[in-house]
Design an enzyme around this catalytic site. Structure first.
Site, PDB file in Angstrom:
ATOM      1  N   LYS A  68      26.877 -25.332  18.593  1.00  0.00           N
ATOM      2  CA  LYS A  68      27.393 -24.802  19.871  1.00  0.00           C
ATOM      3  C   LYS A  68      27.255 -25.808  21.018  1.00  0.00           C
ATOM      4  CE  LYS A  68      26.725 -19.901  18.787  1.00  0.00           C
ATOM      5  NZ  LYS A  68      26.152 -18.623  19.190  1.00  0.00           N
ATOM      6  N   ASP A 105      29.443 -14.882  23.779  1.00  0.00           N
ATOM      7  CA  ASP A 105      28.275 -14.125  23.278  1.00  0.00           C
ATOM      8  C   ASP A 105      27.762 -13.118  24.308  1.00  0.00           C
ATOM      9  OD1 ASP A 105      28.101 -15.202  20.741  1.00  0.00           O
ATOM     10  OD2 ASP A 105      26.774 -16.835  21.343  1.00  0.00           O
ATOM     11  N   GLY A 133      19.115 -20.835  22.373  1.00  0.00           N
ATOM     12  CA  GLY A 133      20.545 -20.894  22.685  1.00  0.00           C
ATOM     13  C   GLY A 133      21.172 -19.530  22.909  1.00  0.00           C
TER      14      GLY A 133
HETATM   15  N1  LIG Z   1      24.765 -10.863  17.114  1.00  0.00           N
HETATM   16  C1  LIG Z   1      25.307 -11.989  17.506  1.00  0.00           C
HETATM   17  O1  LIG Z   1      26.517 -12.094  17.711  1.00  0.00           O
HETATM   18  C2  LIG Z   1      24.414 -13.196  17.753  1.00  0.00           C
HETATM   19  C3  LIG Z   1      24.918 -14.306  18.465  1.00  0.00           C
HETATM   20  C4  LIG Z   1      24.055 -15.402  18.677  1.00  0.00           C
HETATM   21  C5  LIG Z   1      22.739 -15.376  18.159  1.00  0.00           C
HETATM   22  N2  LIG Z   1      22.283 -14.292  17.462  1.00  0.00           N
HETATM   23  C6  LIG Z   1      20.880 -14.244  16.928  1.00  0.00           C
HETATM   24  O2  LIG Z   1      19.966 -14.599  17.960  1.00  0.00           O
HETATM   25  C7  LIG Z   1      18.767 -15.143  17.400  1.00  0.00           C
HETATM   26  C8  LIG Z   1      18.334 -16.406  18.146  1.00  0.00           C
HETATM   27  O3  LIG Z   1      19.262 -17.458  17.924  1.00  0.00           O
HETATM   28  P1  LIG Z   1      19.186 -18.849  18.753  1.00  0.00           P
HETATM   29  O4  LIG Z   1      20.442 -19.578  18.435  1.00  0.00           O
HETATM   30  O5  LIG Z   1      18.842 -18.616  20.183  1.00  0.00           O
HETATM   31  O6  LIG Z   1      17.943 -19.587  18.097  1.00  0.00           O
HETATM   32  P2  LIG Z   1      17.099 -20.804  18.717  1.00  0.00           P
HETATM   33  O7  LIG Z   1      17.868 -21.523  19.764  1.00  0.00           O
HETATM   34  O8  LIG Z   1      16.573 -21.548  17.537  1.00  0.00           O
HETATM   35  O9  LIG Z   1      15.855 -20.092  19.484  1.00  0.00           O
HETATM   36  C9  LIG Z   1      14.881 -19.458  18.761  1.00  0.00           C
HETATM   37  C10 LIG Z   1      14.000 -18.602  19.709  1.00  0.00           C
HETATM   38  O10 LIG Z   1      13.209 -17.749  18.905  1.00  0.00           O
HETATM   39  C11 LIG Z   1      11.827 -17.937  19.229  1.00  0.00           C
HETATM   40  N3  LIG Z   1      11.040 -17.680  18.008  1.00  0.00           N
HETATM   41  C12 LIG Z   1      11.301 -18.127  16.752  1.00  0.00           C
HETATM   42  N4  LIG Z   1      10.378 -17.613  15.892  1.00  0.00           N
HETATM   43  C13 LIG Z   1       9.540 -16.821  16.620  1.00  0.00           C
HETATM   44  C14 LIG Z   1       8.405 -16.017  16.314  1.00  0.00           C
HETATM   45  N5  LIG Z   1       7.926 -15.929  15.048  1.00  0.00           N
HETATM   46  N6  LIG Z   1       7.804 -15.335  17.317  1.00  0.00           N
HETATM   47  C15 LIG Z   1       8.264 -15.412  18.579  1.00  0.00           C
HETATM   48  N7  LIG Z   1       9.338 -16.152  18.940  1.00  0.00           N
HETATM   49  C16 LIG Z   1       9.976 -16.852  17.972  1.00  0.00           C
HETATM   50  C17 LIG Z   1      11.756 -19.329  19.752  1.00  0.00           C
HETATM   51  O11 LIG Z   1      10.577 -19.479  20.529  1.00  0.00           O
HETATM   52  P3  LIG Z   1       9.970 -20.952  20.886  1.00  0.00           P
HETATM   53  O12 LIG Z   1      10.797 -21.465  22.029  1.00  0.00           O
HETATM   54  O13 LIG Z   1       8.562 -20.708  21.230  1.00  0.00           O
HETATM   55  O14 LIG Z   1      10.139 -21.793  19.635  1.00  0.00           O
HETATM   56  C18 LIG Z   1      13.044 -19.387  20.581  1.00  0.00           C
HETATM   57  O15 LIG Z   1      12.891 -18.745  21.816  1.00  0.00           O
HETATM   58  C19 LIG Z   1      19.076 -15.351  15.915  1.00  0.00           C
HETATM   59  O16 LIG Z   1      18.471 -14.287  15.203  1.00  0.00           O
HETATM   60  C20 LIG Z   1      20.597 -15.248  15.828  1.00  0.00           C
HETATM   61  O17 LIG Z   1      21.001 -14.762  14.569  1.00  0.00           O
HETATM   62  C21 LIG Z   1      23.099 -13.205  17.264  1.00  0.00           C
END
Ligand SMILES: NC(=O)c1ccc[n+]([C@@H]2O[C@H](COP(=O)([O-])OP(=O)(O)OC[C@H]3O[C@@H](n4cnc5c(N)ncnc54)[C@H](OP(=O)(O)O)[C@@H]3O)[C@@H](O)[C@H]2O)c1
Length: 273
Positions: A68, A105, A133
């Site tokens: 992205k 999103d 993200g």
């Molecule tokens: N439904 C939809 O259309 C849609 C669209 C977009 C994303 N999503 C979902 O949104 C979620 C996040 O995606 P992303 O792209 O933002 O990922 P990302 O950029 O990798 O960010 C991950 C986030 O999760 C936190 N994290 C990871 N493991 C954790 C744990 N065990 N305990 C507490 N915090 C934890 C991280 O904290 P730290 O900063 O401390 O590492 C960070 O804030 C995913 O599950 C994705 O599938 C869904």
């Protein structure tokens, strides 16, 4: 004979993506002929893959993890939402040869919460957990909906503070680490972390839910996510996963490409089955 317009979702991994099914259902419903497929792209090859797709007649792309940010960089023109989000999930190839980038999103999540689930965001106290993200992508539309407060809590507190600094000009926005969440009662608690992917729950106090609160997990699956199971036990009145968000963000991408918004309710129901 004119060629069928080509669309696709690019990501890595991408084979699990429901976007091809969602867009073919939308296209059928709107009487639009198109081809939509999932394309697995190796890291380091994103820009080449996009250019190649355009050469073979591509008209637009959805972009998912981990591209992205690269999509944002590749776009010649971006919407205000995409600009703020720092990430692009929708590319449209313009006749001028330029590439337009949008991030749908946040709008998709708002549509799901407010319209599909009937939960008002205006004047609500909202807790957003995570600072990656996905959270960055939804904060702009969330603040546009005029909540009383958006508090961002993240495992790494510094990242939450960085986001609050970027977005506090758009509405009331505060930040902390997970253990330092002050206000006890939120009307909407959104899990935007990747914790559910590993079957984990962010380390949150159990007292964060106000009466009638909605717990919303951006992740989705055939079973309730670990966050939603925890939230139900902790007293959330309503629980929802992010399947509706997925379909609604796809509907917003469909508008960008085709200028018409498909009906989403039947598609969400079909995917639930
Ligand atoms: N439904 C939809 O259309 C849609 C669209 C977009 C994303 N999503 C979902 O949104 C979620 C996040 O995606 P992303 O792209 O933002 O990922 P990302 O950029 O990798 O960010 C991950 C986030 O999760 C936190 N994290 C990871 N493991 C954790 C744990 N065990 N305990 C507490 N915090 C934890 C991280 O904290 P730290 O900063 O401390 O590492 C960070 O804030 C995913 O599950 C994705 O599938 C869904």
């Amino acid at each position: 004979m004119s060629e069928i317009p080509k669309y696709a979702v690019m990501g890595n991994p991408v084979s699990h993506s429901k976007s091809p099914l969602i867009h073919s259902l939308f296209a059928e419903q709107c009487g639009i002929e198109l081809e939509y497929r999932a394309i697995h792209v190796n890291e380091g090859s994103f820009e080449a893959a996009v250019r190649q797709f355009r050469v073979i007649g591509g008209k637009g792309l959805n972009i998912t993890v981990p591209f992205k940010l690269e999509a944002w960089q590749l776009a010649d023109r971006r919407s205000k939402r995409a600009e703020l989000a720092g990430a692009v999930n929708t590319l449209k190839f313009l006749d001028s040869g330029k590439i337009y980038g949008e991030n749908t999103d946040g709008q998709g999540m708002l549509q799901d919460i407010v319209v599909n689930l009937g939960k008002a965001v205006k004047q609500a106290k909202v807790l957003v957990v995570g600072a990656g993200g996905a959270v960055r992508g939804v904060l702009g539309p969330l603040l546009e909906a005029e909540p009383a407060i958006v508090h961002i809590a993240n495992r790494t507190a510094a990242k939450a503070h960085e986001l609050a600094a970027v977005f506090s000009g758009f509405g009331p926005c505060t930040a902390s680490g997970l253990g330092d969440i002050r206000s006890a009662a939120y009307d909407i608690v959104i899990n935007g972390t990747a914790a559910s992917l590993q079957g984990n729950v962010p380390d949150l106090p159990g007292s964060i839910f106000a009466d009638g609160a909605l717990a919303y997990d951006m992740m989705y699956g055939s079973e309730p996510t670990t966050f939603l199971v925890w939230a139900d036990n902790a007293g959330a009145a309503h629980c929802s996963d992010g399947l509706g968000m997925l379909v609604e963000q796809a509907a917003e991408s469909f508008v960008v490409w085709h200028g018409v918004r498909p009906q989403t309710e039947a598609v969400i129901q079909q995917l639930r089955q």
